[in-house]
Motif scaffolding. Structure first.
Motif, mmCIF file in Angstrom:
data_model
loop_
_atom_site.group_PDB
_atom_site.id
_atom_site.type_symbol
_atom_site.label_atom_id
_atom_site.label_comp_id
_atom_site.label_asym_id
_atom_site.label_seq_id
_atom_site.Cartn_x
_atom_site.Cartn_y
_atom_site.Cartn_z
ATOM 1 N N PHE A 61 3.551 10.640 -5.776
ATOM 2 C CA PHE A 61 3.693 9.731 -4.643
ATOM 3 C C PHE A 61 3.890 8.297 -5.121
ATOM 4 C CE2 PHE A 61 1.896 6.769 -1.577
ATOM 5 C CZ PHE A 61 2.590 7.124 -0.419
ATOM 6 N N ILE A 62 3.119 7.888 -6.132
ATOM 7 C CA ILE A 62 3.238 6.521 -6.647
ATOM 8 C C ILE A 62 4.610 6.317 -7.275
ATOM 9 C CG2 ILE A 62 2.353 4.883 -8.355
ATOM 10 C CD1 ILE A 62 -0.427 6.116 -7.855
ATOM 11 N N ARG A 63 5.055 7.275 -8.050
ATOM 12 C CA ARG A 63 6.373 7.142 -8.673
ATOM 13 C C ARG A 63 7.465 7.038 -7.620
ATOM 14 N NH1 ARG A 63 8.632 11.748 -12.645
ATOM 15 N NH2 ARG A 63 8.874 12.824 -10.641
ATOM 16 N N TYR A 64 7.379 7.877 -6.584
ATOM 17 C CA TYR A 64 8.357 7.816 -5.492
ATOM 18 C C TYR A 64 8.344 6.430 -4.845
ATOM 19 C CZ TYR A 64 10.386 8.631 -0.876
ATOM 20 O OH TYR A 64 11.139 8.534 0.270
ATOM 21 N N THR A 65 7.150 5.879 -4.647
ATOM 22 C CA THR A 65 7.035 4.563 -4.029
ATOM 23 C C THR A 65 7.665 3.487 -4.897
ATOM 24 O OG1 THR A 65 4.985 5.229 -2.910
ATOM 25 C CG2 THR A 65 5.406 2.865 -3.119
ATOM 26 N N LEU A 66 7.398 3.538 -6.188
ATOM 27 C CA LEU A 66 7.951 2.534 -7.096
ATOM 28 C C LEU A 66 9.472 2.607 -7.166
ATOM 29 C CD1 LEU A 66 5.448 2.749 -10.107
ATOM 30 C CD2 LEU A 66 5.497 1.039 -8.277
ATOM 31 N N GLU A 67 10.020 3.783 -6.911
ATOM 32 C CA GLU A 67 11.473 3.963 -6.984
ATOM 33 C C GLU A 67 12.211 3.456 -5.754
ATOM 34 O OE1 GLU A 67 11.741 8.131 -7.607
ATOM 35 O OE2 GLU A 67 11.691 7.984 -9.810
ATOM 36 N N GLN A 68 11.483 3.210 -4.659
ATOM 37 C CA GLN A 68 12.146 2.808 -3.418
ATOM 38 C C GLN A 68 12.641 1.364 -3.492
ATOM 39 O OE1 GLN A 68 12.769 5.316 -1.235
ATOM 40 N NE2 GLN A 68 11.785 6.342 -2.982
ATOM 41 N N PRO A 69 13.832 1.113 -2.908
ATOM 42 C CA PRO A 69 14.381 -0.254 -2.924
ATOM 43 C C PRO A 69 13.446 -1.279 -2.305
ATOM 44 C CG PRO A 69 16.057 1.329 -2.248
ATOM 45 C CD PRO A 69 14.762 2.082 -2.320
ATOM 46 N N TYR A 70 12.703 -0.871 -1.252
ATOM 47 C CA TYR A 70 11.829 -1.845 -0.590
ATOM 48 C C TYR A 70 10.682 -2.285 -1.486
ATOM 49 C CZ TYR A 70 8.767 2.196 0.347
ATOM 50 O OH TYR A 70 7.970 3.303 0.220
ATOM 51 N N PHE A 71 10.428 -1.514 -2.580
ATOM 52 C CA PHE A 71 9.337 -1.882 -3.464
ATOM 53 C C PHE A 71 9.807 -2.805 -4.581
ATOM 54 C CE2 PHE A 71 5.785 -1.406 -6.412
ATOM 55 C CZ PHE A 71 4.719 -1.405 -5.525
ATOM 56 N N GLN A 72 11.109 -3.024 -4.670
ATOM 57 C CA GLN A 72 11.624 -3.913 -5.711
ATOM 58 C C GLN A 72 11.411 -5.352 -5.246
ATOM 59 O OE1 GLN A 72 12.445 -2.058 -8.350
ATOM 60 N NE2 GLN A 72 12.110 -0.293 -7.017
ATOM 61 N N THR A 73 10.167 -5.755 -5.191
ATOM 62 C CA THR A 73 9.806 -7.055 -4.644
ATOM 63 C C THR A 73 9.475 -8.031 -5.761
ATOM 64 O OG1 THR A 73 7.506 -6.359 -4.462
ATOM 65 C CG2 THR A 73 8.909 -6.010 -2.547
ATOM 66 N N ARG A 74 9.315 -9.258 -5.349
ATOM 67 C CA ARG A 74 8.983 -10.289 -6.322
ATOM 68 C C ARG A 74 7.515 -10.159 -6.725
ATOM 69 N NH1 ARG A 74 11.248 -15.910 -3.968
ATOM 70 N NH2 ARG A 74 11.968 -16.335 -6.081
ATOM 71 N N GLY A 75 7.227 -10.581 -7.910
ATOM 72 C CA GLY A 75 5.854 -10.540 -8.383
ATOM 73 C C GLY A 75 5.521 -9.236 -9.081
ATOM 74 N N ARG A 76 4.438 -9.248 -9.800
ATOM 75 C CA ARG A 76 4.027 -8.122 -10.626
ATOM 76 C C ARG A 76 3.078 -7.202 -9.875
ATOM 77 N NH1 ARG A 76 2.073 -10.091 -16.261
ATOM 78 N NH2 ARG A 76 4.330 -10.416 -16.412
ATOM 79 N N THR A 77 3.190 -5.905 -10.178
ATOM 80 C CA THR A 77 2.279 -4.898 -9.640
ATOM 81 C C THR A 77 1.388 -4.386 -10.766
ATOM 82 O OG1 THR A 77 3.807 -4.173 -7.917
ATOM 83 C CG2 THR A 77 2.082 -2.630 -8.549
ATOM 84 N N LEU A 78 0.081 -4.365 -10.532
ATOM 85 C CA LEU A 78 -0.860 -3.795 -11.492
ATOM 86 C C LEU A 78 -1.217 -2.395 -11.012
ATOM 87 C CD1 LEU A 78 -2.869 -3.834 -13.837
ATOM 88 C CD2 LEU A 78 -4.501 -5.020 -12.323
ATOM 89 N N LEU A 79 -0.915 -1.401 -11.829
ATOM 90 C CA LEU A 79 -1.213 -0.005 -11.515
ATOM 91 C C LEU A 79 -2.404 0.446 -12.348
ATOM 92 C CD1 LEU A 79 -0.682 2.782 -10.304
ATOM 93 C CD2 LEU A 79 1.151 3.095 -11.994
ATOM 94 N N LEU A 80 -3.499 0.749 -11.669
ATOM 95 C CA LEU A 80 -4.714 1.199 -12.344
ATOM 96 C C LEU A 80 -4.796 2.716 -12.267
ATOM 97 C CD1 LEU A 80 -7.271 -1.443 -10.991
ATOM 98 C CD2 LEU A 80 -5.975 -1.503 -13.134
ATOM 99 N N LEU A 81 -4.739 3.379 -13.413
ATOM 100 C CA LEU A 81 -4.824 4.833 -13.471
ATOM 101 C C LEU A 81 -6.238 5.223 -13.889
ATOM 102 C CD1 LEU A 81 -1.461 5.707 -15.297
ATOM 103 C CD2 LEU A 81 -1.894 5.494 -12.845
ATOM 104 N N CYS A 82 -6.887 5.983 -13.023
ATOM 105 C CA CYS A 82 -8.261 6.403 -13.326
ATOM 106 C C CYS A 82 -8.309 7.823 -13.857
ATOM 107 C CB CYS A 82 -9.127 6.268 -12.075
ATOM 108 S SG CYS A 82 -9.218 4.571 -11.469
#
Length: 310
Positions: A18-39
């Motif tokens: 689900f996270i990978r799908y979200t990151l691949e979407q054009p609407y997620f190509q936004t400004r600024g950095r995303t921190l992904l915390l994997l537990c």
């Protein structure tokens, strides 16, 4: 406030997909950095190309003891992200999770592998319930070949009535509850609801108002008169066990009744009422509202609690 997107579920439930799908979407190509915390480390990996394109940096937190506000703030200071995605470990009790005060959960999503749901629901119900309780969206994936999705939906709705529940198989989204799977006949103008029928009707009514609008329902209920309620309204409903004996909920809709002031909390009554869909302030919008045709005193049923936990 730093926006946090919480993705939880048990191992291999589809969180990383689900996270990978979200990151691949054009609407997620936004400004600024995303921190992904994997537990936890699942089978799905995030390729360097995707991470670079989506401006995402990954940090692994392997131990629950390390998931502390102090450590999380240190990671925020290190990467200075605009937003944070947390892939939370399903074996960590969500009830004990603590975020920095400056972080705010914008959305919580739970993913569930439908093929293993019965096992987790039976053996790890308390952990599952804590994940589901505050999720806005619950995604059942890998639903291929599973016939009883309606019971899955009822189990989840009993814990979280407001969540949007999505079922997906290899071909995409599937409808969860068909009319012929309900424990009563929708072709009838009056629905006689026993214990099982009441629980199913209550939960299904939240999703499919069109099935019940203007129909008449008959059921045995406990009286609840919330403080501040209009004098000519009460809530007839039933206590339900959603997870365990310590986790109970009262399931009932507002009901217009001209003699409501004569009723007392915890009285048992037999209610005959019509169902409408109206604005109700306590719902925060529109929802099912009953209009009593008849309210009669009755004895408490042998099983006073509806058990969704079994």
């Amino acid at each position: 406030m730093k926006p946090v997107y919480m993705i939880n579920g048990f191992l291999e439930s589809g969180k990383s997909e689900f996270i990978r799908y979200t990151l691949e979407q054009p609407y997620f190509q936004t400004r600024g950095r995303t921190l992904l915390l994997l537990c936890e480390e699942g089978e799905v990996e995030f390729g360097d190309t995707l991470l670079q394109r989506s401006r995402t940096v990954v940090e692994l937190i392997e131990e629950e003891a390390d998931f502390t506000p102090e450590n999380l703030l240190a990671l925020e200071k290190k990467h200075k992200p605009e937003r944070i995605i947390v892939e939370y470990n399903g074996m960590w009790n969500f009830k004990n999770m603590k975020l920095p005060r400056q972080w705010k959960i914008e959305q919580q999503i739970t993913t569930i592998d439908a093929s293993t749901f019965p096992m987790y629901y039976t053996n790890m119900k308390s952990l599952l319930a804590e994940m589901l309780r505050h999720s806005e969206m619950i995604i059942f994936n890998r639903c291929d070949g599973i016939r009883d999705l309606s019971s899955y939906k009822r189990n989840v709705k009993a814990i979280n009535q407001k969540a949007e529940i999505i079922f997906e198989d290899a071909n995409g989204e599937v409808n969860a509850i068909m009319e012929d799977e309900l424990p009563y006949d929708l072709k009838k103008d009056t629905l006689e609801l026993d214990n099982t029928g009441y629980g199913v009707w209550y939960l299904d009514c939240l999703d499919h108002a069109e099935r019940y609008t203007d129909k008449k329902v008959v059921f045995t209920a406990m009286v609840l008169r919330p403080q501040g309620f209009p004098e000519d309204y009460f809530v007839p409903g039933r206590m339900a066990m959603t997870c365990c004996a310590e986790d109970m909920a009262f399931l009932g809709f507002a009901c217009a009744y001209e003699k409501a002031r004569e009723l007392h909390d915890r009285d048992w009554v037999k209610v005959t009422a019509t169902v409408s869909w109206e604005y109700w302030a306590d719902y925060g919008g529109e929802g099912p509202v009953l209009h009593a045709v008849c309210v009669e005193p009755t004895k408490a049923p042998k099983k006073q609690v509806i058990d969704f936990s079994s």
